[in-house]
Enzyme design. Structure first.
Site, PDB file in Angstrom:
ATOM      1  N   ASN A  87      65.433  88.509  93.921  1.00 46.23           N
ATOM      2  CA  ASN A  87      63.762  87.559  93.822  1.00 46.23           C
ATOM      3  C   ASN A  87      62.535  88.337  94.314  1.00 46.23           C
ATOM      4  O   ASN A  87      62.593  89.762  94.062  1.00 46.23           O
ATOM      5  CB  ASN A  87      63.674  87.226  95.309  1.00 46.23           C
ATOM      6  CG  ASN A  87      63.338  85.540  94.486  1.00 46.23           C
ATOM      7  OD1 ASN A  87      62.727  85.301  94.613  1.00 46.23           O
ATOM      8  ND2 ASN A  87      63.947  84.167  95.468  1.00 46.23           N
ATOM      9  N   HIS A 117      62.602 109.789 108.200  1.00 44.63           N
ATOM     10  CA  HIS A 117      62.054 111.026 108.447  1.00 44.63           C
ATOM     11  C   HIS A 117      62.284 111.541 109.999  1.00 44.63           C
ATOM     12  O   HIS A 117      63.023 110.675 110.336  1.00 44.63           O
ATOM     13  CB  HIS A 117      60.104 110.865 109.174  1.00 44.63           C
ATOM     14  CG  HIS A 117      59.939 110.110 107.479  1.00 44.63           C
ATOM     15  ND1 HIS A 117      59.006 110.820 106.559  1.00 44.63           N
ATOM     16  CD2 HIS A 117      59.148 108.699 107.547  1.00 44.63           C
ATOM     17  CE1 HIS A 117      58.493 109.904 106.011  1.00 44.63           C
ATOM     18  NE2 HIS A 117      58.559 108.904 106.374  1.00 44.63           N
ATOM     19  N   GLY A 146      65.016  86.146 103.025  1.00 38.63           N
ATOM     20  CA  GLY A 146      63.316  86.513 102.933  1.00 38.63           C
ATOM     21  C   GLY A 146      62.495  87.091 103.466  1.00 38.63           C
ATOM     22  O   GLY A 146      63.666  86.907 105.163  1.00 38.63           O
ATOM     23  N   THR A 169      69.156  97.355 111.308  1.00 44.37           N
ATOM     24  CA  THR A 169      69.115  98.778 112.170  1.00 44.37           C
ATOM     25  C   THR A 169      71.154  99.524 111.115  1.00 44.37           C
ATOM     26  O   THR A 169      70.739 100.331 112.020  1.00 44.37           O
ATOM     27  CB  THR A 169      69.061  98.695 112.837  1.00 44.37           C
ATOM     28  OG1 THR A 169      69.022  97.902 114.000  1.00 44.37           O
ATOM     29  CG2 THR A 169      66.811  98.538 112.918  1.00 44.37           C
ATOM     30  N   LYS A 170      71.912  98.875 112.166  1.00 45.64           N
ATOM     31  CA  LYS A 170      73.278  98.820 111.862  1.00 45.64           C
ATOM     32  C   LYS A 170      74.443  98.522 111.383  1.00 45.64           C
ATOM     33  O   LYS A 170      73.839  97.489 110.632  1.00 45.64           O
ATOM     34  CB  LYS A 170      73.223  98.489 113.901  1.00 45.64           C
ATOM     35  CG  LYS A 170      72.844  99.188 114.614  1.00 45.64           C
ATOM     36  CD  LYS A 170      72.935  98.772 115.743  1.00 45.64           C
ATOM     37  CE  LYS A 170      72.593  99.689 117.091  1.00 45.64           C
ATOM     38  NZ  LYS A 170      72.521  99.071 117.806  1.00 45.64           N
TER      39      LYS A 170
END
Length: 180
Positions: A87, A117, A146, A169-170
């Site tokens: 989208n 980083h 979304g 995150t996992k």
């Protein structure tokens, strides 16, 4: 860079690759809404570093649908399978490979961050320090709502649903991620 090793983003070859992608994204994003599908696929392929579709291609079967505006850091490290839908206003920081499997639905304002980083500030050093990345894999038949953020190193397993506004995150093979 693609293996997740430290690299320097100011390297002239990497700067040129990002400039190429930025120009291709700008051209794609400026295209009129009524542009024929074949021409739109040619523009999205230019971002991805692919040739234009052959004349005999079945555009609906053989290519994903990507809506503008669209932003990719390099574009050439992004693989989007046929039958997938991206989208509008999605961002791909593709310092490492980002793979979107078949029949994946990506909502608006979704960000895929393969770039990261070093956590140690003595290595990170702002603009002069190195960067790194981790591959992102979205397997087939995933639905991403979304305004989701997909972080480096994430794999979303077959059939997952990621609720709107989630930060992933996992690695996840669960069927529903986020939401109430």
């Amino acid at each position: 860079m693609m293996r997740g090793d430290l690299y320097y983003a100011a390297d002239p070859a990497l700067c040129a690759a990002r400039d190429r992608s930025a120009a291709a994204c700008a051209e794609f994003n400026r295209a009129p809404g009524d542009l024929p599908r074949r021409e739109r696929v040619a523009l999205q392929n230019k971002i991805l570093g692919l040739p234009p579709p052959p004349e005999d291609a079945n555009l609906d079967r053989d290519y994903p649908v990507i809506l503008a505006p669209f932003c990719a850091d390099y574009g050439t490290n992004l693989r989007v399978a046929p039958g997938s839908f991206i989208n509008f206003n999605c961002t791909f920081l593709d310092t490492c490979l980002i793979t979107i499997g078949p029949r994946v639905l990506v909502g608006p304002n979704v960000s895929f961050y393969a770039a990261t980083h070093p956590l140690d500030y003595r290595i990170r050093k702002g603009l002069v320090g190195p960067e790194m990345g981790k591959e992102i894999v979205v397997e087939e038949d995933v639905w991403i709502g979304g305004s989701v953020v997909i972080c480096p190193g994430v794999t979303l397993g077959k059939g997952c649903v990621v609720g709107a506004g989630s930060v992933v995150t996992k690695v996840s093979s669960i069927s529903l991620y986020g939401g109430a």
